[in-house]
Design a protein around this motif. Structure first.
Motif, PDB file in Angstrom:
ATOM      1  N   GLU A   1       0.821  -1.206   0.000  1.00  0.00           N
ATOM      2  CA  GLU A   1       0.000   0.000   0.000  1.00  0.00           C
ATOM      3  C   GLU A   1       0.860   1.263   0.000  1.00  0.00           C
ATOM      4  O   GLU A   1       0.517   2.254  -0.637  1.00  0.00           O
ATOM      5  CB  GLU A   1      -0.957  -0.009   1.194  1.00  0.00           C
ATOM      6  N   THR A   2       1.998   1.240   0.678  1.00  0.00           N
ATOM      7  CA  THR A   2       2.911   2.384   0.701  1.00  0.00           C
ATOM      8  C   THR A   2       3.541   2.619  -0.663  1.00  0.00           C
ATOM      9  O   THR A   2       3.660   3.757  -1.114  1.00  0.00           O
ATOM     10  CB  THR A   2       4.014   2.163   1.758  1.00  0.00           C
ATOM     11  N   MET A   3       3.930   1.550  -1.336  1.00  0.00           N
ATOM     12  CA  MET A   3       4.549   1.685  -2.654  1.00  0.00           C
ATOM     13  C   MET A   3       3.548   2.207  -3.677  1.00  0.00           C
ATOM     14  O   MET A   3       3.907   2.978  -4.553  1.00  0.00           O
ATOM     15  CB  MET A   3       5.133   0.345  -3.119  1.00  0.00           C
ATOM     16  N   GLY A   4       2.319   1.779  -3.588  1.00  0.00           N
ATOM     17  CA  GLY A   4       1.269   2.262  -4.474  1.00  0.00           C
ATOM     18  C   GLY A   4       1.087   1.421  -5.725  1.00  0.00           C
ATOM     19  O   GLY A   4       1.989   0.716  -6.173  1.00  0.00           O
ATOM     20  N   GLU A   5      -0.100   1.526  -6.266  1.00  0.00           N
ATOM     21  CA  GLU A   5      -0.503   0.692  -7.401  1.00  0.00           C
ATOM     22  C   GLU A   5       0.352   0.933  -8.648  1.00  0.00           C
ATOM     23  O   GLU A   5       0.709  -0.010  -9.360  1.00  0.00           O
ATOM     24  CB  GLU A   5      -1.971   0.944  -7.726  1.00  0.00           C
ATOM     25  N   SER A   6       0.686   2.173  -8.906  1.00  0.00           N
ATOM     26  CA  SER A   6       1.405   2.510 -10.140  1.00  0.00           C
ATOM     27  C   SER A   6       2.746   1.791 -10.251  1.00  0.00           C
ATOM     28  O   SER A   6       3.032   1.134 -11.253  1.00  0.00           O
ATOM     29  CB  SER A   6       1.612   4.023 -10.218  1.00  0.00           C
TER      30      SER A   6
END
Length: 71
Positions: A47-52
């Protein structure tokens, strides 16, 4: 016996994991507690790294619970 949680951020594209791995400093009293924490911490990391970036680099998190050795 205590266990230390070790997490790796890996790429399915390059079949490699970033070094060094992430070592959690908090020891867990049981393997079960460590594994549960591994799943929770892995989700937080995703979640911290993010979907993109997860999609672009096809990242995933791997983890292991190693028995803590004392000298």
């Amino acid at each position: 016996m205590n266990y230390i949680l070790i997490l790796w951020v890996c790429s399915a594209i390059t079949n490699t994991c970033l070094a060094p791995p992430i070592h959690q400093t908090l020891p867990y009293k049981t393997h079960y507690e460590c594994v549960k924490a591994g799943y929770v911490d892995s989700l937080k990391l995703v979640e911290t790294m993010g979907e993109s970036i997860i999609e672009r680099k096809r990242l995933f998190v791997a983890f292991n619970c190693k028995p803590e050795t004392t000298i």
